[in-house]
Design an enzyme around this catalytic site. Structure first.
Site, mmCIF file in Angstrom:
data_model
loop_
_atom_site.group_PDB
_atom_site.id
_atom_site.type_symbol
_atom_site.label_atom_id
_atom_site.label_comp_id
_atom_site.label_asym_id
_atom_site.label_seq_id
_atom_site.Cartn_x
_atom_site.Cartn_y
_atom_site.Cartn_z
ATOM 1 N N GLN A 150 -4.244 -4.843 7.168
ATOM 2 C CA GLN A 150 -5.250 -6.060 6.878
ATOM 3 C C GLN A 150 -5.160 -7.244 7.708
ATOM 4 O O GLN A 150 -5.688 -8.168 7.329
ATOM 5 C CB GLN A 150 -5.157 -6.127 5.458
ATOM 6 C CG GLN A 150 -5.381 -4.704 4.570
ATOM 7 C CD GLN A 150 -6.843 -4.488 4.662
ATOM 8 O OE1 GLN A 150 -7.858 -5.124 5.287
ATOM 9 N NE2 GLN A 150 -7.298 -3.103 3.963
ATOM 10 N N CYS A 202 -4.676 2.234 -3.838
ATOM 11 C CA CYS A 202 -3.516 2.929 -3.224
ATOM 12 C C CYS A 202 -2.342 2.020 -3.185
ATOM 13 O O CYS A 202 -1.306 1.875 -2.643
ATOM 14 C CB CYS A 202 -3.687 3.181 -1.688
ATOM 15 S SG CYS A 202 -5.090 4.324 -1.409
ATOM 16 N N LYS A 253 -10.506 0.073 10.823
ATOM 17 C CA LYS A 253 -10.529 -1.330 10.005
ATOM 18 C C LYS A 253 -10.924 -2.541 10.978
ATOM 19 O O LYS A 253 -11.094 -3.502 10.448
ATOM 20 C CB LYS A 253 -8.999 -1.783 9.160
ATOM 21 C CG LYS A 253 -9.023 -0.376 7.947
ATOM 22 C CD LYS A 253 -7.766 -0.992 7.097
ATOM 23 C CE LYS A 253 -7.199 0.064 6.447
ATOM 24 N NZ LYS A 253 -8.130 0.397 5.198
ATOM 25 N N ASP A 267 3.067 -4.044 8.194
ATOM 26 C CA ASP A 267 1.976 -3.276 8.040
ATOM 27 C C ASP A 267 0.749 -4.193 8.186
ATOM 28 O O ASP A 267 0.647 -4.864 7.528
ATOM 29 C CB ASP A 267 1.885 -2.574 6.308
ATOM 30 C CG ASP A 267 0.702 -1.915 6.241
ATOM 31 O OD1 ASP A 267 -0.258 -2.049 6.999
ATOM 32 O OD2 ASP A 267 0.342 -1.422 4.931
ATOM 33 N N HIS A 317 0.945 -1.063 0.077
ATOM 34 C CA HIS A 317 0.019 0.048 -0.053
ATOM 35 C C HIS A 317 0.945 1.214 -0.137
ATOM 36 O O HIS A 317 1.963 1.205 0.549
ATOM 37 C CB HIS A 317 -1.038 -0.171 1.245
ATOM 38 C CG HIS A 317 -1.851 0.976 1.319
ATOM 39 N ND1 HIS A 317 -1.677 2.308 1.683
ATOM 40 C CD2 HIS A 317 -3.441 0.797 1.152
ATOM 41 C CE1 HIS A 317 -2.598 2.988 1.701
ATOM 42 N NE2 HIS A 317 -3.869 2.184 1.342
HETATM 43 C C1 LIG Z 1 -2.478 -2.788 3.590
HETATM 44 C C2 LIG Z 1 -2.934 -1.259 4.123
HETATM 45 N N1 LIG Z 1 -1.831 -0.501 4.773
HETATM 46 C C3 LIG Z 1 -2.129 0.700 5.058
HETATM 47 C C4 LIG Z 1 -3.429 1.059 4.787
HETATM 48 C C5 LIG Z 1 -3.674 2.629 5.357
HETATM 49 O O1 LIG Z 1 -4.593 2.685 6.373
HETATM 50 P P1 LIG Z 1 -5.305 3.968 7.035
HETATM 51 O O2 LIG Z 1 -5.994 4.764 5.823
HETATM 52 O O3 LIG Z 1 -6.250 3.522 7.971
HETATM 53 O O4 LIG Z 1 -4.286 4.791 7.546
HETATM 54 C C6 LIG Z 1 -4.364 0.599 4.321
HETATM 55 C C7 LIG Z 1 -5.762 0.947 4.179
HETATM 56 O O5 LIG Z 1 -6.506 0.809 3.254
HETATM 57 C C8 LIG Z 1 -4.075 -0.901 3.894
HETATM 58 O O6 LIG Z 1 -5.037 -1.706 3.359
#
Ligand SMILES: Cc1ncc(COP(=O)(O)O)c(C=O)c1O
Length: 408
Positions: A200, A362, A223, A197, A120
């Site tokens: 998910q 993203c 999430k 990260d 991401h």
């Molecule tokens: C794998 C992953 N990393 C980071 C993020 C970013 O999360 P946030 O928008 O809650 O900061 C997301 C959000 O979709 C994600 O799916």
């Protein structure tokens, strides 16, 4: 798990959408909120609202206690100590804080950060930018045919210059699950730390930072059935102790003079300014809620739904399904109706009450590798059931027919 009872905990799920039963399969974007979380936030504002750490009166002491209790609840979810949890605005801020603080401490010419092309943007850009600023190298692990990051592939790019290995636990596009414990061993053998990260994974499966030997773990409250605007960065205590603050200001200091300052210990020195107290309370309640339901059960059931959905989608001619060819281990299923833009697909599904995400998720570098400008993504969570899978499949089949007629 009694699914009907569980679903009734989520007030929004009982609503219709466009006159149809709401089929919410976009939980990888954000999850719906159970009554327990809504109640905890409301109770905090109605009974305990005051600023934390500052007041000497009983109300302020209760607010501080609520905030620290929430830290302990979030820590328990990932088997960390409360002092190892920094509250942030979410995964994005957690990873930025980490890259700026730890990255600036250890990166420089001759060093490198290892990541993957499937990240991401929130786990790519902070490392990309700190590497550029510090003259360090950003290296990429080769993905296998399923888009999986393997320990062997990580082993091929790490060396004695590697300071950080930064990888997603679960891909938000492909739904692949990374073997974090094995990769931690590879990273540590090279003298690097492993930053995960967990956006998910933490909401969807049991994640134990000690058992997996994770050094840093970023995740978001929204999430995992908690509020928006709150998240966490776990950091191994001895690493947090070495890291400089990033946000300077109120309540993160020990003593300030006009020419210098000393700072509180971690995690408080990373939380400058009035924090999102109500958000933390909600995230703590969400952590407790997920543990009560049972993360093992949540994980196996949503993977089962994702496998049903992927098989059903593959049976619809003219639909391409991305990600693992074999069994799926997460609740994410990404697909396209051939020749139709994913935004049009998502709009058509909306008319049938089905909420899916569409776009580049993203993950623009990954989308380029997949050869798709955008995709649609269904993502399942603890409140979804087989009716959601069927509603999704029916909606995709009728959208495909609709676009075929329009094109013809
Ligand atoms: C794998 C992953 N990393 C980071 C993020 C970013 O999360 P946030 O928008 O809650 O900061 C997301 C959000 O979709 C994600 O799916």
């Amino acid at each position: 798990m009694n699914l009907a009872a569980l679903r009734s905990e989520f007030p929004l799920l009982g609503r219709d959408e466009n006159g149809k039963r709401l089929c919410y399969v976009d939980s990888a974007a954000t999850a719906q909120k159970p009554q327990a979380v809504l109640d905890a936030v409301r109770r905090y504002y109605v009974e305990d609202n005051a600023n934390v750490y500052r007041g000497v009166y009983a109300l302020a002491a209760r607010a501080t206690q609520d905030y620290e209790d929430a830290r302990a609840q979030v820590a328990a979810l990932v088997h960390a100590e409360p002092e190892e949890i920094i509250f942030t605005r979410g995964t994005t801020e957690s990873l930025n804080l980490l890259a700026r603080s730890y990255g600036e401490l250890v990166l420089g010419p001759g060093t490198n950060v290892v990541t993957s092309p499937a990240e991401h943007h929130s786990n790519l850009l902070p490392w990309q930018q700190v590497a550029l600023a510090r003259g360090a190298e950003l290296r990429f692990v080769e993905l296998d045919e399923d888009g999986q990051v393997t320990p062997e592939a990580v082993g091929k790019v790490v060396d004695q210059g590697t300071r950080v290995v930064a990888l997603a636990h679960v891909s938000n596009v492909l739904g692949t699950v990374t073997d974090i414990a094995a990769i931690a061993a590879v990273a540590h053998a090279a003298g690097a730390v492993l930053a995960v990260d967990g956006a998910q994974s933490v909401p969807h499966m049991a994640v134990d930072v000690k058992a997996l030997d994770i050094d840093f773990l970023a995740f978001s409250g929204h999430k995992m059935c908690g509020p928006t605007g709150i998240g966490a960065l776990y950091g191994r205590a001895e690493l947090l102790r070495r890291m400089p603050p990033v946000y300077y200001g109120g309540e993160m200091i020990e003593e300030v003079t006009l020419t210098g300052a000393t700072f509180k210990e971690a995690p408080w020195r990373f939380e400058g300014g009035t924090p999102n107290i109500a958000g933390a309370v909600g995230m703590g309640a969400a952590a407790r809620f997920l543990q009560e339901v049972g993360l093992g059960e949540i994980h196996s059931r949503e993977a089962e739904l994702a496998n049903m959905a992927a098989e059903g989608l593959r049976r619809i001619e003219g639909v391409t399904v991305y990600g693992p060819r074999g069994r799926r281990e997460s609740g994410v299923v990404t697909f396209n109706i051939d020749g139709v833009h994913a935004h049009d697909v998502a709009t058509a599904l909306d008319a049938d009450g089905v909420c899916v995400r569409a776009g580049h998720h993203c993950c623009q570098p990954l989308m380029r590798r997949l050869g798709a400008a955008s995709t649609a993504r269904a993502s399942f969570y603890l409140y979804n059931d087989a009716d959601d899978v069927q509603q999704l499949l029916d909606a995709v089949a009728s959208a495909k027919e609709f676009f075929r007629r329009v094109a013809g």
